[in-house]
Enzyme design. Structure first.
Site, PDB file in Angstrom:
ATOM      1  NE  ARG A 209      -3.086   0.672  -0.768  1.00 36.04           N
ATOM      2  CZ  ARG A 209      -3.340   0.764  -2.057  1.00 36.04           C
ATOM      3  NH1 ARG A 209      -2.976   1.827  -2.763  1.00 36.04           N
ATOM      4  NH2 ARG A 209      -3.948  -0.222  -2.686  1.00 36.04           N
TER       5      ARG A 209
ATOM      6  CE  LYS B 148      -1.452  28.157  -4.772  1.00 41.01           C
ATOM      7  NZ  LYS B 148      -2.439  28.709  -5.719  1.00 41.01           N
TER       8      LYS B 148
ATOM      9  CD  GLU C 250       0.692  37.936  -6.992  1.00 37.41           C
ATOM     10  OE1 GLU C 250       1.012  36.769  -6.715  1.00 37.41           O
ATOM     11  OE2 GLU C 250      -0.235  38.546  -6.419  1.00 37.41           O
TER      12      GLU C 250
END
Length: 291
Positions: free
Chosen positions: A111, A147, A209
Site C-alpha cells: 500500500r 502548493k 507579482e
C-alpha cells in the site's frame, strides 16, 4: 519503447538521503504498533511470490524509486526490477516494476509503495498534459509552485520534472517572491523591491507579482529578475510581454488548465505556473498483480 518525456540524462534520480525519510515515515505510519497483523496471520512465513506493478490506465510514471525503496526497506531480500523509470509513458496493462521475494514482506509494503507511485505518477501525467497542450504555441515552460502535500514536496516536484515540467522555488529560502500582501504591507511596488534589493545576497533572484499594467510599468522602472503576471487575460498578458520586451523573465499564473494554457502560452510568456498539478492532480491508477 516509446520515448520518455525526460531522458535519464536530464532527469537525475533523487538522492536516497532525501527519499528514504519520506518512505520510512509512510511505512511506520502504516505498520503502527504491531506490524501487518493480517498478513502475519494469514500468509505462511515461508511463502514467496512474484508480482508486478502494472498500469491500469495510460500515463507518465513517477515515484518509482520511492516504491522500490518501500519494498526493500521492509525486507532487503525482496528483489526489484524497474521496467519503466520515472518519466516513461505507459499504456494500460504495461508493467512498471517487477518483484520477487517473501510474500509477507511484499504484501506489507504494497500500500505504501502504491500510494507513492500512484500519487507521483498522477502529478507527472497532469504535468505532461499541460506540456503537450502548449507545445505548438511557443517556448513557454510549465512550472509548479509550493502548493504541495506537506512532507512530499521533494517527490512531487520531482514528479513535475518527470512529466516534462520545471520547478519553481522549493521553499521560502531559495528566492525572493514578492506577492500582493507583501506589496500592500510594504507600501507599494517600489519600496518592496528596494528593500529586497538592499538586503539580499548577489546570487538571490527577485521576482514580484503584479496584477495590473500600471504595476508592471513601476516594476520595469525599478527592475526585477522575474515578473509574475497574475490572473491576466490573454490580451493583457500579450501587452505585458510587449512592454517587458525581453528585459526580464515573465511568468503567468491564475486559473491554468489544459484548456486555457495554449492561449496563455501564445502570448509569449516565458513561464506558466500552476498549483493544481501538485495539489489536485488525480492519481494514475497502478496496481500490484501477484502470481
Amino acid at each position: 519503447m516509446r520515448p520518455i518525456l525526460a531522458t535519464q540524462d536530464t532527469l537525475a534520480p533523487l538522492p536516497r538521503l532525501l527519499v528514504e525519510p519520506i518512505v520510512r515515515a509512510a511505512l511506520l505510519e502504516d505498520l503502527g504498533r504491531a506490524g501487518d497483523i493480517t498478513t502475519d496471520v494469514v500468509i505462511p512465513a515461508e511463502a514467496r511470490l512474484r508480482g508486478a506493478i502494472v498500469a491500469r490506465e495510460p500515463g507518465v510514471v513517477a515515484g518509482i524509486d520511492a516504491a522500490h525503496l518501500a519494498f526493500t526497506l521492509i525486507d532487503p531480500a525482496v528483489m526489484v526490477v524497474v521496467d519503466r523509470p520515472d518519466g516513461s509513458r505507459v499504456e494500460r496493462g504495461e508493467t512498471v516494476l517487477r518483484l520477487e521475494g517473501p510474500a509477507r514482506s511484499i504484501l506489507s509494503a504494497e500500500r505504501v509503495a502504491l500510494n507513492l507511485v500512484c500519487r507521483m505518477s498522477g502529478i507527472a501525467t497532469a504535468t505532461a498534459a499541460l506540456v503537450e497542450a502548449i507545445r505548438p504555441q511557443g517556448n513557454a515552460r510549465i512550472v509548479c509552485t509550493r502548493k504541495t502535500t506537506p512532507g512530499l514536496r521533494v517527490l512531487e516536484k520531482h514528479a513535475v520534472r518527470a512529466g516534462g515540467g520545471a520547478n519553481h522555488r522549493f521553499g521560502l529560502d531559495d528566492a525572493v517572491l514578492i506577492k500582493d500582501n507583501h506589496i500592500t504591507i510594504a507600501g507599494g511596488v517600489r519600496p518592496a523591491l528596494e528593500r529586497a534589493r538592499a538586503a539580499i545576497g548577489h546570487l538571490v533572484k527577485v521576482e514580484i507579482e503584479v496584477d495590473t499594467l500600471d504595476q508592471l510599468d513601476e516594476v520595469l522602472d525599478v527592475g526585477a529578475d522575474a515578473i509574475l503576471l497574475d490572473n491576466m487575460n490573454p490580451d493583457t498578458l500579450s501587452e505585458a510581454v510587449r512592454r517587458v520586451n525581453g528585459r526580464t523573465i515573465t511568468e503567468a499564473s491564475g486559473r491554468i488548465t489544459v484548456a486555457t494554457a495554449p492561449a496563455i502560452a501564445a502570448t509569449g510568456v516565458d513561464l506558466i505556473s500552476t498549483g493544481w498539478i501538485t495539489h489536485s492532480a488525480p492519481i494514475l491508477d497502478l496496481g500490484l498483480d501477484v502470481s
